[in-house]
Motif scaffolding. Structure first.
Motif, mmCIF file in Angstrom:
data_model
loop_
_atom_site.group_PDB
_atom_site.id
_atom_site.type_symbol
_atom_site.label_atom_id
_atom_site.label_comp_id
_atom_site.label_asym_id
_atom_site.label_seq_id
_atom_site.Cartn_x
_atom_site.Cartn_y
_atom_site.Cartn_z
ATOM 1 N N HIS A 1 6.664 0.436 17.228
ATOM 2 C CA HIS A 1 6.044 -0.188 16.069
ATOM 3 C C HIS A 1 6.613 -1.593 15.893
ATOM 4 N N LEU A 2 5.901 -2.411 15.125
ATOM 5 C CA LEU A 2 6.374 -3.738 14.759
ATOM 6 C C LEU A 2 5.929 -4.024 13.329
ATOM 7 N N VAL A 3 6.428 -5.111 12.774
ATOM 8 C CA VAL A 3 6.158 -5.442 11.377
ATOM 9 C C VAL A 3 5.553 -6.841 11.269
ATOM 10 N N VAL A 4 4.510 -6.966 10.471
ATOM 11 C CA VAL A 4 3.928 -8.259 10.109
ATOM 12 C C VAL A 4 4.263 -8.492 8.638
ATOM 13 N N PRO A 5 5.063 -9.510 8.301
ATOM 14 C CA PRO A 5 5.473 -9.707 6.907
ATOM 15 C C PRO A 5 4.345 -10.269 6.047
ATOM 16 N N PHE A 6 4.350 -9.870 4.770
ATOM 17 C CA PHE A 6 3.435 -10.399 3.761
ATOM 18 C C PHE A 6 4.265 -11.031 2.646
ATOM 19 N N PRO A 7 3.672 -11.946 1.879
ATOM 20 C CA PRO A 7 4.444 -12.628 0.843
ATOM 21 C C PRO A 7 4.657 -11.819 -0.429
ATOM 22 N N SER A 8 3.858 -10.769 -0.661
ATOM 23 C CA SER A 8 3.971 -10.069 -1.940
ATOM 24 C C SER A 8 3.410 -8.667 -1.836
ATOM 25 N N ALA A 9 3.718 -7.859 -2.860
ATOM 26 C CA ALA A 9 3.177 -6.508 -2.939
ATOM 27 C C ALA A 9 1.663 -6.530 -3.091
ATOM 28 N N GLU A 10 1.162 -7.503 -3.828
ATOM 29 C CA GLU A 10 -0.282 -7.604 -4.037
ATOM 30 C C GLU A 10 -1.011 -7.841 -2.716
ATOM 31 N N VAL A 11 -0.464 -8.739 -1.906
ATOM 32 C CA VAL A 11 -1.083 -8.999 -0.600
ATOM 33 C C VAL A 11 -1.019 -7.745 0.268
ATOM 34 N N GLU A 12 0.120 -7.060 0.232
ATOM 35 C CA GLU A 12 0.248 -5.831 1.024
ATOM 36 C C GLU A 12 -0.812 -4.817 0.628
#
Length: 456
Positions: free
Chosen positions: A391-402
């Motif tokens: 697995h890998l991770v793509v970061p998001f800026p906020s919980a709302e975006v996630e």
């Protein structure tokens, strides 16, 4: 029809050591379980609930994320968030899977944790089961595990993880989480503090909490768990140094030494979760903590990531006192890991099928990771994680975006995990955790244009 205006029975204790987000999730979960909230009830928005409770929106967002991951609530695009459970009754009526949780035709499952089970050689798989069935039925339980299984694991650890141990040093387990439950119950006392990676493996967190042990969060970064942030007085530190879950980093050599020195100086155990340590694609993995400090390290491994969840088999290598405590617990409770999966693993190892599968698995997952990472980076999507694992991770800026990306992906028939739910406290990082082992390579390749567009 959804009820509106439901009064939420939520009381938050700001003096409690339990994070507010955890308290809120517990309260809503209890209300859904006891019928105060019913299936189809619409919940207030995270902003409205935060205003009502006098907390930050981060708290309510984190609680909703946790409940969404557990299946208590679900978002409906353009409509809001709804409870998915039905109230309990004296005469339960069998129900089909709720429509919003049914797997859509042609969906792509990128949830992390799934193995490449489709890659198992079916002839070898059948041969192993037939050979396992030809062995004599047991008349007495093997609390430590079948001797032949323990010997096979000792050989596996030497060949694939560089850990030299004797058969007598290996205990069979039912898998990593089952081993954690045993450790939490047999080795530690009520109120003992265990330091855990944050974010980290939440099933381990809940196993310790369910046993009445205190969990203290320790932050991680690109080099893994930070030993300098371990609070004093802990009885154990749980970590995944080979491939931190879920961020995917590798604990540096300097931190490994620092962690071991602290464990010896402060008399605490290190629980090393090596859930997919065999799966490294760029360089040879760093030595196991158990190889560097067998006196203070409990090493855990599992077949569920390298083979299949079917076997329900794992292993533990621990200092003698810890192993004795676990065996004593099994004797007192009459429990032991199932021998069926152990026997199949023995046969796979005996004929060389285990080693062949691991070589094929590393090659396949390496190529899949390259395919996925290349497409994401070409689309200007940032990627976190070492050249390892599944697995890998793509970061998001906020919980709302996630939340928005998770819902948009589901609408396109793509399922992946949110990073926020891997925090035991209030989440501070958000993103998409993408597994690439459970699906077919063709399905992954076909979905890349849509996936990249969703994550960009």
């Amino acid at each position: 029809m959804a009820r509106s205006g439901t009064v939420l029975p939520v009381t938050l204790d700001r003096e409690s050591p339990v994070p507010l987000a955890v308290q809120l999730a517990d309260a809503l979960r209890t209300s859904a379980a006891n019928g105060h909230l019913r299936g189809g009830d619409r919940l207030p928005s995270t902003r409205a609930l935060a205003e009502r409770l006098g907390v930050s929106r981060t708290v309510t967002s984190a609680a909703y994320e946790q409940l969404h991951a557990e299946g208590w609530i679900a978002g409906r695009h353009g409509s809001g968030t709804y409870v998915t459970t039905s109230p309990p009754s004296d005469r339960p009526v069998p129900r089909s899977i709720a429509e919003e949780w049914a797997e859509p035709d042609g969906h792509l499952d990128l949830m992390p944790g799934a193995p490449w089970a489709a890659g198992l050689d079916r002839a070898a798989w059948r041969r192993a089961w037939r050979a396992a069935a030809d062995t004599s039925p047991l008349s007495q339980p093997h609390r430590a595990g079948l001797p032949e299984y323990r010997a096979a694991i000792a050989e596996h650890l030497l060949r694939h993880r560089g850990l030299a141990v004797g058969t007598e040093s290996v205990l069979a387990t039912g898998g990593t989480t089952a081993a954690v439950v045993e450790l939490a119950t047999a080795v530690f006392a009520a109120g003992d503090a265990v330091a855990m990676e944050e974010p980290g493996y939440q099933r381990a967190v809940q196993s310790f909490r369910s046993a009445g042990r205190r969990v203290l969060e320790v932050p991680v970064d690109a080099e893994g768990l930070r030993p300098d942030r371990i609070p004093p007085g802990v009885r154990a530190v749980y970590c995944s140094p080979a491939h931190q879950y879920p961020l995917g980093g590798r604990m540096s050599a300097a931190r490994r030494v620092e962690l071991i020195e602290r464990a010896r100086a402060e008399d605490f155990l290190i629980i090393e979760d090596d859930y997919d340590g065999e799966l490294r694609f760029d360089v040879a993995p760093l030595p196991l903590l158990a190889a560097l400090a067998p006196d203070v390290v409990v090493h855990l491994g599992t077949t569920s990531k390298i083979l299949t969840t079917t076997l329900g088999a794992g292993w533990m290598v621990a200092p003698p006192a810890v192993a004795s405590a676990v065996l004593g617990y099994r004797e007192r409770t009459g429990t032991r890991p199932s021998p069926a999966g152990q026997r199949v693993l023995v046969e796979l190892a005996r004929h060389g099928d285990l080693g062949r599968h691991l070589r094929k698995l590393r090659r396949e997952l390496s190529e899949r990771r390259t395919l996925l990472v290349s497409a994401l980076r070409e689309g200007d999507v940032r990627v976190l994680g070492d050249e390892a694992g599944a697995h890998l991770v793509v970061p998001f800026p906020s919980a709302e975006v996630e939340r928005e990306r998770l819902e948009a992906a589901a609408a396109h028939g793509i399922l992946f995990d949110g990073l926020g739910r891997h925090f035991s406290g209030v989440p501070t990082q958000f993103g998409a955790a993408l597994g690439y082992a459970g699906c077919s390579r063709e399905a992954l390749r076909d979905a890349l244009p849509v996936l990249v567009d969703l994550l960009r």
